[in-house]
Design a protein around this motif. Structure first.
Motif, PDB file in Angstrom:
ATOM      1  N   TYR A  43      42.336  46.619  38.181  1.00 13.85           N
ATOM      2  CA  TYR A  43      43.211  46.392  37.247  1.00 13.85           C
ATOM      3  C   TYR A  43      43.731  45.100  36.904  1.00 13.85           C
ATOM      4  O   TYR A  43      43.931  44.616  35.992  1.00 13.85           O
ATOM      5  CB  TYR A  43      44.320  47.212  37.140  1.00 13.85           C
ATOM      6  N   TYR A  44      44.243  44.611  38.059  1.00 18.70           N
ATOM      7  CA  TYR A  44      44.967  43.140  38.316  1.00 18.70           C
ATOM      8  C   TYR A  44      43.873  42.237  38.191  1.00 18.70           C
ATOM      9  O   TYR A  44      43.813  40.979  37.598  1.00 18.70           O
ATOM     10  CB  TYR A  44      45.860  43.141  39.489  1.00 18.70           C
ATOM     11  N   PHE A  45      42.782  42.359  39.050  1.00 19.55           N
ATOM     12  CA  PHE A  45      41.625  41.306  39.303  1.00 19.55           C
ATOM     13  C   PHE A  45      40.170  42.064  38.958  1.00 19.55           C
ATOM     14  O   PHE A  45      39.840  42.723  39.789  1.00 19.55           O
ATOM     15  CB  PHE A  45      41.637  40.628  40.491  1.00 19.55           C
ATOM     16  N   ARG A  46      39.646  41.973  37.772  1.00 14.62           N
ATOM     17  CA  ARG A  46      38.708  42.761  37.343  1.00 14.62           C
ATOM     18  C   ARG A  46      37.293  42.719  38.409  1.00 14.62           C
ATOM     19  O   ARG A  46      36.532  43.452  38.623  1.00 14.62           O
ATOM     20  CB  ARG A  46      38.178  42.544  35.869  1.00 14.62           C
ATOM     21  N   THR A  47      37.133  41.227  39.041  1.00 16.04           N
ATOM     22  CA  THR A  47      36.050  40.999  39.665  1.00 16.04           C
ATOM     23  C   THR A  47      36.352  40.749  41.072  1.00 16.04           C
ATOM     24  O   THR A  47      37.407  39.741  41.213  1.00 16.04           O
ATOM     25  CB  THR A  47      34.894  40.520  39.035  1.00 16.04           C
ATOM     26  N   LYS A  48      35.545  40.636  41.919  1.00 17.06           N
ATOM     27  CA  LYS A  48      35.756  39.887  43.337  1.00 17.06           C
ATOM     28  C   LYS A  48      35.398  38.426  42.787  1.00 17.06           C
ATOM     29  O   LYS A  48      36.378  37.598  43.590  1.00 17.06           O
ATOM     30  CB  LYS A  48      34.532  40.044  44.264  1.00 17.06           C
ATOM     31  N   ASP A  49      34.913  37.819  41.996  1.00 17.66           N
ATOM     32  CA  ASP A  49      34.537  36.752  41.469  1.00 17.66           C
ATOM     33  C   ASP A  49      36.162  36.013  41.062  1.00 17.66           C
ATOM     34  O   ASP A  49      36.426  34.757  41.295  1.00 17.66           O
ATOM     35  CB  ASP A  49      33.637  36.118  40.669  1.00 17.66           C
ATOM     36  N   SER A  50      36.559  36.774  40.052  1.00 19.01           N
ATOM     37  CA  SER A  50      37.928  36.355  39.529  1.00 19.01           C
ATOM     38  C   SER A  50      39.076  36.195  40.908  1.00 19.01           C
ATOM     39  O   SER A  50      39.739  35.179  40.946  1.00 19.01           O
ATOM     40  CB  SER A  50      38.610  37.304  38.417  1.00 19.01           C
ATOM     41  N   LEU A  51      38.942  37.067  41.501  1.00 21.54           N
ATOM     42  CA  LEU A  51      39.985  37.125  42.767  1.00 21.54           C
ATOM     43  C   LEU A  51      39.662  35.867  43.626  1.00 21.54           C
ATOM     44  O   LEU A  51      40.608  35.174  44.065  1.00 21.54           O
ATOM     45  CB  LEU A  51      39.937  38.453  43.521  1.00 21.54           C
ATOM     46  N   PHE A  52      38.584  35.751  43.940  1.00 17.67           N
ATOM     47  CA  PHE A  52      38.040  34.452  44.608  1.00 17.67           C
ATOM     48  C   PHE A  52      38.373  33.542  44.103  1.00 17.67           C
ATOM     49  O   PHE A  52      38.791  32.529  44.740  1.00 17.67           O
ATOM     50  CB  PHE A  52      36.525  34.514  45.271  1.00 17.67           C
ATOM     51  N   GLU A  53      38.191  33.384  43.018  1.00 10.64           N
ATOM     52  CA  GLU A  53      38.451  31.942  42.265  1.00 10.64           C
ATOM     53  C   GLU A  53      40.027  31.721  42.034  1.00 10.64           C
ATOM     54  O   GLU A  53      40.433  30.585  42.556  1.00 10.64           O
ATOM     55  CB  GLU A  53      38.147  32.058  40.721  1.00 10.64           C
ATOM     56  N   ALA A  54      40.763  32.720  42.097  1.00 10.65           N
ATOM     57  CA  ALA A  54      42.212  32.521  42.068  1.00 10.65           C
ATOM     58  C   ALA A  54      42.725  31.987  43.650  1.00 10.65           C
ATOM     59  O   ALA A  54      43.795  30.914  43.558  1.00 10.65           O
ATOM     60  CB  ALA A  54      43.067  33.849  41.784  1.00 10.65           C
ATOM     61  N   VAL A  55      42.136  32.445  44.525  1.00 14.04           N
ATOM     62  CA  VAL A  55      42.253  32.316  45.887  1.00 14.04           C
ATOM     63  C   VAL A  55      42.068  30.665  46.225  1.00 14.04           C
ATOM     64  O   VAL A  55      42.560  29.936  46.867  1.00 14.04           O
ATOM     65  CB  VAL A  55      41.856  33.100  47.003  1.00 14.04           C
ATOM     66  N   PHE A  56      40.566  30.406  46.082  1.00 12.09           N
ATOM     67  CA  PHE A  56      40.042  29.151  46.083  1.00 12.09           C
ATOM     68  C   PHE A  56      41.040  28.090  45.223  1.00 12.09           C
ATOM     69  O   PHE A  56      41.292  27.140  45.982  1.00 12.09           O
ATOM     70  CB  PHE A  56      38.749  28.986  45.697  1.00 12.09           C
ATOM     71  N   GLN A  57      41.283  28.195  44.038  1.00  8.47           N
ATOM     72  CA  GLN A  57      42.125  27.229  43.413  1.00  8.47           C
ATOM     73  C   GLN A  57      43.532  26.836  44.166  1.00  8.47           C
ATOM     74  O   GLN A  57      43.917  25.937  44.184  1.00  8.47           O
ATOM     75  CB  GLN A  57      42.169  27.746  41.973  1.00  8.47           C
TER      76      GLN A  57
END
Length: 199
Positions: A43-57
């Motif tokens: 619900y908060y982070f639709r995909t693993k990619d979007s969550l990873f991108e947030a962490v990386f940035q």
């Protein structure tokens, strides 16, 4: 409440991505560590990619942002060199898994850091190169290629964190001894660089 849940997810994801990288991380484990179920995570982070991108940035911003800011500062060159090393080591000490995490992911997706650097503004290396060349012209340092000097500075600071298991195995340092080794790193790196750059 929603903001707290999102922050818990983010912190759990950051810890797991830093430890295992993108491919080693599992969404189920992130949800478990955050204390929520997997549907709530999606619900908060639709995909693993979007969550990873947030962490990386966020990691790049926290660790590299202050270091890149130093390169833009209008300082005498010896002071800029000192400030760069001090800032980079301080940021890595606060996020010890970050250098290996960033390096590993950049090997798979080099465009990630380019996108991050573009957001901070262009011309960063050109500014650094001009500062190095001006310091050489003033006789403050010996002639040196700006790219090599930057690579040396980054490596001298980051390598003991990236290669910690190998260095502990070779030196026989336990965790306390290794922490003491890292604590003395700033003075040693600065002494080495100033001696190497002496005209």
């Amino acid at each position: 409440m929603a903001q707290d849940t999102e922050q818990k997810i983010f912190e759990a994801a950051r810890a797991i991505f830093h430890e295992r990288g993108y491919h080693g991380a599992r969404m189920q484990e992130i949800a478990r560590r955050a204390g929520i179920n997997q549907s709530m995570l999606h619900y908060y982070f639709r995909t693993k990619d979007s969550l990873f991108e947030a962490v990386f940035q966020a990691t790049a911003r926290e660790v590299l942002g202050p270091v890149m800011a130093v390169l833009r500062e209008d300082l005498p060159f010896p002071e800029k060199l000192d400030r760069f090393v001090e800032t980079y080591l301080r940021q890595i000490a606060a996020h010890p898994h970050a250098p290996a995490f960033i390096l590993q992911e950049l090997n798979h997706h080099p465009d990630r850091l380019k996108a991050f650097a573009a957001r901070l503004g262009t011309g960063l290396f050109e500014r650094w190169a001009a500062d190095v060349e001006a310091a050489v012209a003033r006789g403050e340092i010996r002639p040196v290629a700006p790219a090599h000097l930057l690579a040396d500075m980054l490596a001298l600071c980051a390598f003991p964190f990236i290669a910690r298991p190998m260095l502990q195995a070779v030196t026989g340092f336990d965790d306390d001894a290794y922490r003491a080794f890292l604590a003395g790193r700033k003075d040693d790196v600065l002494r080495f660089l100033h001696q190497a750059l002496a005209p």
